[in-house]
Design a protein around this motif. Structure first.
Motif, PDB file in Angstrom:
ATOM      1  N   UNK A 145      52.173  73.987  68.068  1.00 38.11           N
ATOM      2  CA  UNK A 145      50.915  73.984  68.822  1.00 38.11           C
ATOM      3  C   UNK A 145      50.133  75.303  68.783  1.00 38.11           C
ATOM      4  N   UNK A 146      50.816  76.433  68.580  1.00 40.22           N
ATOM      5  CA  UNK A 146      50.130  77.705  68.849  1.00 40.22           C
ATOM      6  C   UNK A 146      49.480  78.339  67.622  1.00 40.22           C
ATOM      7  N   UNK A 147      48.293  78.894  67.825  1.00 44.41           N
ATOM      8  CA  UNK A 147      47.641  79.710  66.800  1.00 44.41           C
ATOM      9  C   UNK A 147      48.134  81.149  66.897  1.00 44.41           C
ATOM     10  N   UNK A 148      48.286  81.615  68.131  1.00 42.74           N
ATOM     11  CA  UNK A 148      48.721  82.991  68.387  1.00 42.74           C
ATOM     12  C   UNK A 148      49.933  82.983  69.310  1.00 42.74           C
ATOM     13  N   UNK A 149      50.752  84.009  69.191  1.00 41.72           N
ATOM     14  CA  UNK A 149      51.954  84.111  70.014  1.00 41.72           C
ATOM     15  C   UNK A 149      52.018  85.479  70.684  1.00 41.72           C
ATOM     16  N   UNK A 150      52.449  85.455  71.939  1.00 37.07           N
ATOM     17  CA  UNK A 150      52.747  86.682  72.681  1.00 37.07           C
ATOM     18  C   UNK A 150      54.226  86.594  73.044  1.00 37.07           C
ATOM     19  N   UNK A 151      55.012  87.580  72.640  1.00 35.43           N
ATOM     20  CA  UNK A 151      56.448  87.557  72.943  1.00 35.43           C
ATOM     21  C   UNK A 151      56.719  88.504  74.102  1.00 35.43           C
ATOM     22  N   UNK A 152      57.368  87.974  75.154  1.00 34.05           N
ATOM     23  CA  UNK A 152      57.682  88.790  76.331  1.00 34.05           C
ATOM     24  C   UNK A 152      59.182  88.953  76.527  1.00 34.05           C
ATOM     25  N   UNK A 153      59.540  90.145  77.007  1.00 32.22           N
ATOM     26  CA  UNK A 153      60.936  90.448  77.331  1.00 32.22           C
ATOM     27  C   UNK A 153      60.939  91.370  78.546  1.00 32.22           C
ATOM     28  N   UNK A 154      61.692  91.013  79.564  1.00 31.37           N
ATOM     29  CA  UNK A 154      61.796  91.839  80.776  1.00 31.37           C
ATOM     30  C   UNK A 154      60.426  92.299  81.293  1.00 31.37           C
ATOM     31  N   UNK A 155      59.474  91.373  81.304  1.00 28.14           N
ATOM     32  CA  UNK A 155      58.161  91.680  81.856  1.00 28.14           C
ATOM     33  C   UNK A 155      57.203  92.372  80.910  1.00 28.14           C
ATOM     34  N   UNK A 156      57.721  92.799  79.757  1.00 34.77           N
ATOM     35  CA  UNK A 156      56.845  93.520  78.823  1.00 34.77           C
ATOM     36  C   UNK A 156      56.509  92.684  77.595  1.00 34.77           C
ATOM     37  N   UNK A 157      55.344  92.998  77.015  1.00 31.30           N
ATOM     38  CA  UNK A 157      54.962  92.357  75.763  1.00 31.30           C
ATOM     39  C   UNK A 157      55.665  93.114  74.638  1.00 31.30           C
ATOM     40  N   UNK A 158      56.516  92.424  73.871  1.00 30.09           N
ATOM     41  CA  UNK A 158      57.215  93.130  72.797  1.00 30.09           C
ATOM     42  C   UNK A 158      56.491  93.015  71.460  1.00 30.09           C
ATOM     43  N   UNK A 159      55.832  91.885  71.228  1.00 27.63           N
ATOM     44  CA  UNK A 159      54.938  91.801  70.078  1.00 27.63           C
ATOM     45  C   UNK A 159      54.004  90.625  70.235  1.00 27.63           C
ATOM     46  N   UNK A 160      52.877  90.654  69.515  1.00 30.87           N
ATOM     47  CA  UNK A 160      51.945  89.532  69.546  1.00 30.87           C
ATOM     48  C   UNK A 160      51.233  89.448  68.215  1.00 30.87           C
ATOM     49  N   UNK A 161      50.767  88.261  67.888  1.00 27.84           N
ATOM     50  CA  UNK A 161      50.056  88.089  66.618  1.00 27.84           C
ATOM     51  C   UNK A 161      49.908  86.625  66.279  1.00 27.84           C
ATOM     52  N   UNK A 162      49.481  86.367  65.048  1.00 30.89           N
ATOM     53  CA  UNK A 162      49.328  84.987  64.566  1.00 30.89           C
ATOM     54  C   UNK A 162      50.713  84.337  64.469  1.00 30.89           C
ATOM     55  N   UNK A 163      50.791  83.066  64.823  1.00 32.15           N
ATOM     56  CA  UNK A 163      52.069  82.345  64.795  1.00 32.15           C
ATOM     57  C   UNK A 163      52.737  82.468  63.420  1.00 32.15           C
ATOM     58  N   UNK A 164      51.972  82.244  62.362  1.00 35.14           N
ATOM     59  CA  UNK A 164      52.552  82.290  61.004  1.00 35.14           C
ATOM     60  C   UNK A 164      53.180  83.650  60.722  1.00 35.14           C
ATOM     61  N   UNK A 165      52.501  84.719  61.131  1.00 34.94           N
ATOM     62  CA  UNK A 165      53.009  86.075  60.873  1.00 34.94           C
ATOM     63  C   UNK A 165      54.280  86.348  61.672  1.00 34.94           C
ATOM     64  N   UNK A 166      54.265  85.940  62.944  1.00 38.35           N
ATOM     65  CA  UNK A 166      55.431  86.190  63.803  1.00 38.35           C
ATOM     66  C   UNK A 166      56.654  85.438  63.261  1.00 38.35           C
ATOM     67  N   UNK A 167      56.429  84.205  62.799  1.00 41.42           N
ATOM     68  CA  UNK A 167      57.542  83.424  62.255  1.00 41.42           C
ATOM     69  C   UNK A 167      58.028  83.995  60.924  1.00 41.42           C
ATOM     70  N   UNK A 168      57.091  84.446  60.103  1.00 42.60           N
ATOM     71  CA  UNK A 168      57.472  84.932  58.767  1.00 42.60           C
ATOM     72  C   UNK A 168      58.113  86.313  58.847  1.00 42.60           C
TER      73      UNK A 168
END
Ligand code: ADP
Length: 263
Positions: free
Chosen positions: A219-242
């Protein structure tokens, strides 16, 4: 770029009362910034307890941020009057995980979907009935469903009703908090397909909270990854998966059944 939501340095501190009288601060969301582009889907992912729901609740105005800014259509939500907030609530609608929890068992499906229209004083009885029929059609449910009750429907059907109700006020943004997590994989895929179809038809923007990266993939175009309240990385879904940039994200990806095949 055309951002429908802009989240800047969002922070939430909970005051925890520990044993005895001592109070302590718990930093649930720590300086998080990201955008949702109009007509697209941004997923917020992370392990349980990483602060995803707290972000969603602040965007829905159910929780007050400790600091930071949430801009909707360029407008700072923290500066709106009560009246303006009421109007804002029409434009940003939630769908939660548990349709049992969010649908009143005593309300017929008709009453369930009609309720937000009544609350906002939209239309007369006849036009509301037509609107409910139209909304059921949008979510691929027969019009006769309106005479039924939530407990007579399957989990997937109940979630379609929750979607129809969320659409009643013609929102621009839908916040999905683990909206498909309670469904089995096949039904989940059908509901995600419906959400994708509605996005294309109605130009909706989604903020999609989930712990499940298989769902993100669908479903997602963009992803924001969170850990312990912080954003650890974000970007296009394809890039994050690859090419995940952190071990934490790699581990989340490894947890997907057949995850490597999805990349
Ligand atoms: P997620 O949605 O990623 O599972 P949450 O946003 O629900 O995470 O919770 C993040 C952290 O904040 C958790 O450690 C949770 O226990 C804590 N938390 C959430 N709501 C409250 C609250 N009302 N009071 C105190 N702590 C809370």
């Amino acid at each position: 770029t055309d951002n429908v939501l802009e989240i800047e340095n969002l922070t939430k501190v909970f005051k925890i009362r520990e044993k005895g009288l001592k109070k302590s601060d718990f930093l649930a969301v720590d300086d998080v910034s990201f955008n949702v582009r109009r007509g697209t889907t941004t997923a917020v992912v992370g392990e349980s307890g990483s602060g995803k729901s707290t972000v969603a609740k602040m965007v829905l105005n159910l929780l007050e941020p400790t600091s930071g800014t949430i801009r909707f259509d360029g407008e700072d939500m923290g500066r709106l009057s009560e009246k303006e907030l009421f109007r804002f609530r029409r434009r940003v609608q939630p769908i939660f995980q548990d349709p049992y929890g969010s649908l009143d068992p005593m309300y017929s499906i008709f009453r369930t979907i009609e309720q937000p229209l009544k609350i906002h004083g939209i239309g007369d009885a006849r036009s509301r009935q037509n609107k409910v029929k139209e909304l059921l059609e949008h979510v691929s449910m027969p019009a006769s469903t309106m005479h039924r009750f939530p407990n007579e429907l399957s989990g997937g059907q109940r979630q379609r009703i929750a979607i129809a109700r969320a659409l009643a006020l013609e929102p621009e943004v839908i916040i999905c908090d683990e909206a498909v997590s309670a469904l089995d994989v096949l039904v989940q895929a059908q509901v995600l397909e419906l959400l994708n179809k509605l996005q294309a038809e109605l130009g909706l923007s989604y903020l999609f909270i989930t712990h499940d990266l298989a769902v993100v993939r669908q479903i997602a175009d963009d992803v924001v990854v969170m850990k312990d309240g912080q954003l650890v990385e974000s970007g296009k879904t394809d890039d994050i998966f690859a090419t995940p940039q952190t071990e934490y994200t790699s581990n989340l990806l490894d947890a997907i059944p057949g995850g490597q095949l999805l990349v």
